[in-house]
Motif scaffolding. Structure first.
Motif, PDB file in Angstrom:
ATOM      1  N   LEU A 181       0.832  -1.198   0.000  1.00  0.00           N
ATOM      2  CA  LEU A 181       0.000   0.000   0.000  1.00  0.00           C
ATOM      3  C   LEU A 181       0.864   1.244   0.000  1.00  0.00           C
ATOM      4  O   LEU A 181       1.867   1.329   0.717  1.00  0.00           O
ATOM      5  N   VAL A 182       0.427   2.196  -0.811  1.00  0.00           N
ATOM      6  CA  VAL A 182       1.119   3.488  -0.881  1.00  0.00           C
ATOM      7  C   VAL A 182       0.549   4.390   0.199  1.00  0.00           C
ATOM      8  O   VAL A 182      -0.653   4.550   0.304  1.00  0.00           O
ATOM      9  N   LYS A 183       1.429   4.928   0.995  1.00  0.00           N
ATOM     10  CA  LYS A 183       0.969   5.783   2.093  1.00  0.00           C
ATOM     11  C   LYS A 183       0.409   7.083   1.548  1.00  0.00           C
ATOM     12  O   LYS A 183       0.968   7.652   0.630  1.00  0.00           O
ATOM     13  N   MET A 184      -0.648   7.523   2.168  1.00  0.00           N
ATOM     14  CA  MET A 184      -1.238   8.806   1.788  1.00  0.00           C
ATOM     15  C   MET A 184      -0.411   9.927   2.395  1.00  0.00           C
ATOM     16  O   MET A 184       0.061   9.807   3.541  1.00  0.00           O
ATOM     17  N   PRO A 185      -0.177  10.967   1.674  1.00  0.00           N
ATOM     18  CA  PRO A 185       0.639  12.081   2.189  1.00  0.00           C
ATOM     19  C   PRO A 185      -0.091  12.816   3.289  1.00  0.00           C
ATOM     20  O   PRO A 185      -1.307  12.872   3.310  1.00  0.00           O
ATOM     21  N   ASP A 186       0.710  13.289   4.248  1.00  0.00           N
ATOM     22  CA  ASP A 186       0.157  14.125   5.313  1.00  0.00           C
ATOM     23  C   ASP A 186      -0.227  15.477   4.765  1.00  0.00           C
ATOM     24  O   ASP A 186       0.083  15.810   3.627  1.00  0.00           O
ATOM     25  N   ARG A 187      -0.867  16.278   5.611  1.00  0.00           N
ATOM     26  CA  ARG A 187      -1.314  17.589   5.136  1.00  0.00           C
ATOM     27  C   ARG A 187      -0.146  18.471   4.791  1.00  0.00           C
ATOM     28  O   ARG A 187      -0.209  19.275   3.871  1.00  0.00           O
ATOM     29  N   GLU A 188       0.979  18.334   5.523  1.00  0.00           N
ATOM     30  CA  GLU A 188       2.122  19.180   5.224  1.00  0.00           C
ATOM     31  C   GLU A 188       2.760  18.833   3.899  1.00  0.00           C
ATOM     32  O   GLU A 188       3.529  19.603   3.345  1.00  0.00           O
ATOM     33  N   ASP A 189       2.470  17.559   3.304  1.00  0.00           N
ATOM     34  CA  ASP A 189       3.010  17.187   1.997  1.00  0.00           C
ATOM     35  C   ASP A 189       2.077  17.541   0.864  1.00  0.00           C
ATOM     36  O   ASP A 189       2.337  17.211  -0.292  1.00  0.00           O
ATOM     37  N   ASP A 190       0.939  18.156   1.196  1.00  0.00           N
ATOM     38  CA  ASP A 190       0.002  18.504   0.119  1.00  0.00           C
ATOM     39  C   ASP A 190       0.557  19.531  -0.835  1.00  0.00           C
ATOM     40  O   ASP A 190       0.050  19.701  -1.939  1.00  0.00           O
ATOM     41  N   PHE A 191       1.580  20.226  -0.403  1.00  0.00           N
ATOM     42  CA  PHE A 191       2.093  21.301  -1.225  1.00  0.00           C
ATOM     43  C   PHE A 191       3.303  20.879  -2.067  1.00  0.00           C
ATOM     44  O   PHE A 191       3.979  21.695  -2.668  1.00  0.00           O
ATOM     45  N   LEU A 192       3.689  19.560  -2.014  1.00  0.00           N
ATOM     46  CA  LEU A 192       4.822  19.078  -2.829  1.00  0.00           C
ATOM     47  C   LEU A 192       4.468  19.206  -4.292  1.00  0.00           C
ATOM     48  O   LEU A 192       3.330  18.996  -4.697  1.00  0.00           O
ATOM     49  N   THR A 193       5.415  19.501  -5.050  1.00  0.00           N
ATOM     50  CA  THR A 193       5.196  19.594  -6.498  1.00  0.00           C
ATOM     51  C   THR A 193       5.153  18.218  -7.108  1.00  0.00           C
ATOM     52  O   THR A 193       5.503  17.203  -6.482  1.00  0.00           O
ATOM     53  N   SER A 194       4.725  18.179  -8.349  1.00  0.00           N
ATOM     54  CA  SER A 194       4.615  16.896  -9.051  1.00  0.00           C
ATOM     55  C   SER A 194       5.972  16.253  -9.247  1.00  0.00           C
ATOM     56  O   SER A 194       6.098  15.015  -9.294  1.00  0.00           O
ATOM     57  N   ALA A 195       7.042  17.043  -9.327  1.00  0.00           N
ATOM     58  CA  ALA A 195       8.381  16.462  -9.515  1.00  0.00           C
ATOM     59  C   ALA A 195       8.801  15.683  -8.285  1.00  0.00           C
ATOM     60  O   ALA A 195       9.296  14.546  -8.391  1.00  0.00           O
ATOM     61  N   THR A 196       8.578  16.266  -7.112  1.00  0.00           N
ATOM     62  CA  THR A 196       8.929  15.547  -5.874  1.00  0.00           C
ATOM     63  C   THR A 196       8.067  14.302  -5.726  1.00  0.00           C
ATOM     64  O   THR A 196       8.546  13.244  -5.295  1.00  0.00           O
ATOM     65  N   ARG A 197       6.795  14.433  -6.058  1.00  0.00           N
ATOM     66  CA  ARG A 197       5.918  13.258  -5.993  1.00  0.00           C
ATOM     67  C   ARG A 197       6.370  12.181  -6.971  1.00  0.00           C
ATOM     68  O   ARG A 197       6.280  10.979  -6.701  1.00  0.00           O
ATOM     69  N   LEU A 198       6.882  12.592  -8.112  1.00  0.00           N
ATOM     70  CA  LEU A 198       7.354  11.629  -9.104  1.00  0.00           C
ATOM     71  C   LEU A 198       8.525  10.835  -8.559  1.00  0.00           C
ATOM     72  O   LEU A 198       8.603   9.594  -8.697  1.00  0.00           O
ATOM     73  N   LEU A 199       9.474  11.502  -7.915  1.00  0.00           N
ATOM     74  CA  LEU A 199      10.612  10.795  -7.304  1.00  0.00           C
ATOM     75  C   LEU A 199      10.134   9.843  -6.213  1.00  0.00           C
ATOM     76  O   LEU A 199      10.629   8.712  -6.093  1.00  0.00           O
ATOM     77  N   GLU A 200       9.172  10.322  -5.431  1.00  0.00           N
ATOM     78  CA  GLU A 200       8.646   9.466  -4.364  1.00  0.00           C
ATOM     79  C   GLU A 200       7.948   8.249  -4.945  1.00  0.00           C
ATOM     80  O   GLU A 200       8.062   7.135  -4.446  1.00  0.00           O
ATOM     81  N   LYS A 201       7.175   8.456  -6.039  1.00  0.00           N
ATOM     82  CA  LYS A 201       6.470   7.341  -6.665  1.00  0.00           C
ATOM     83  C   LYS A 201       7.442   6.326  -7.270  1.00  0.00           C
ATOM     84  O   LYS A 201       7.198   5.115  -7.264  1.00  0.00           O
TER      85      LYS A 201
END
Length: 314
Positions: free
Chosen positions: A18-38
């Motif tokens: 399962l992929v963890k859901m981001p906390d509220r403080e991670d809601d502001f990450l850009t798509s590039a950071t999310r891409l690396l995380e994914k």
């Protein structure tokens, strides 16, 4: 199997897949950071899938071995049932327990087969999810490239993370301003409600005062009408009193003249005051009574003198 296979796979899936859901403080990450995380999560998912496949293969082999053992036991049970048919008839309760146990084992086999089918379905779903994540990763790659190009063109930031931090700060400031605006809007609405309430109370008071004013004006008109009525009555009374006074003055003058005439004609001496009209009337009355008596006597004497004397016959 004495352990719950579905619970085991579910726990493994929760821990690794399962992929963890981001906390509220991670809601502001850009798509590039999310891409690396994914990407990192996809690597972990692939490793977990490989490990899961091995475990699944081992459990499948164990399940097949258990099924063979159960089939072997079932064959032995059938042989025992044929050999001890007479004994089982005499001990019907024992036979029922044995049959119930065999039914439970069959039910367990059916249950494990259902679990096996569920795991196959879950595996297919995980594969579909993996493909969806890969597609999403490929789709979000353009955002990373866009951020890289923006970073190359700007001199304010040196790294992408600085832009992200700046964006997060602006978003927090925006949220603060929005909350402040909402609070101000609520305060404005409260003040508007208070103003409307005050206006309604003022209208009610004005209406009440207008009603009281109309009622007082009506009372004033009634009072004026009563005053006019009393003034008219008073004027009428004054006129009547003046007429009566005038009439009384004339009566008193006529009485005084008549009294003086009578006293002068009859040569009477009197000490009656000129203002005592009642005594004057009383004297006049006495005089008229005397005159009436004299008139009657004179009339009677006149009648007596005019009556012829009839001689009495001898």
């Amino acid at each position: 199997m004495e352990f719950d296979l579905s619970e085991y796979f579910r726990a493994a899936f929760d821990d690794k897949l399962l992929v963890k859901m981001p906390d509220r403080e991670d809601d502001f990450l850009t798509s590039a950071t999310r891409l690396l995380e994914k990407r990192r999560e996809m690597t972990e998912v692939e490793q977990a899938l490989n490990s899961q496949k091995e475990e699944f293969q081992m459990k499948t082999e164990s399940l097949q071995q258990r099924r063979t053992e159960l089939e072997h036991k079932e064959e032995k049970l059938k042989d025992s049932l044929f050999k001890f048919d007479k004994f089982l008839k005499e001990n019907d309760s024992k036979r029922k327990r044995a049959m119930r146990k065999a039914a439970e084992e069959r039910q367990l086999i059916v249950q494990k087969e259902r679990e096996f089918l569920c795991l196959q379905t879950e595996n297919a779903q995980l594969k579909c999810r993996k493909e969806a994540l890969l597609h999403r990763q490929e789709k979000n790659r353009i955002y990373h490239l866009y951020l890289q190009r923006v970073l190359e063109k700007t001199e304010e930031f040196q790294e992408v993370q600085e832009m992200i931090d700046r964006f997060n700060t602006l978003m927090v400031t925006q949220d603060t301003l929005l909350k402040k605006e909402m609070e101000n809007q609520e305060q404005i609405e409260k003040e508007k409600a208070r103003l409307l309430h005050y206006q309604e109370e003022t209208r009610s008071q004005i209406l009440e005062h207008n009603n009281q004013l109309a009622e007082l004006q009506g009372n004033l008109e009634k009072a004026r009408a009563v005053v006019l009525q009393w003034e008219s009555s008073w004027a009428q009374i004054q006129n009547t009193a003046a007429e009566n006074t005038l009439r009384l003055g004339r009566i008193r003058m006529a009485t005084l003249n008549l009294f003086q005439t009578i006293t002068k004609q009859m040569r009477m001496k009197t000490d009656i005051s000129v203002e005592d009209t009642e005594e004057q009337l009383e004297k006049i009355k006495i005089c008229f009574v005397d005159l009436e008596a004299i008139y009657k006597d004179l009339k009677k004497a006149d009648l007596t003198s005019q009556t012829p004397v009839i001689p009495t016959p001898n």
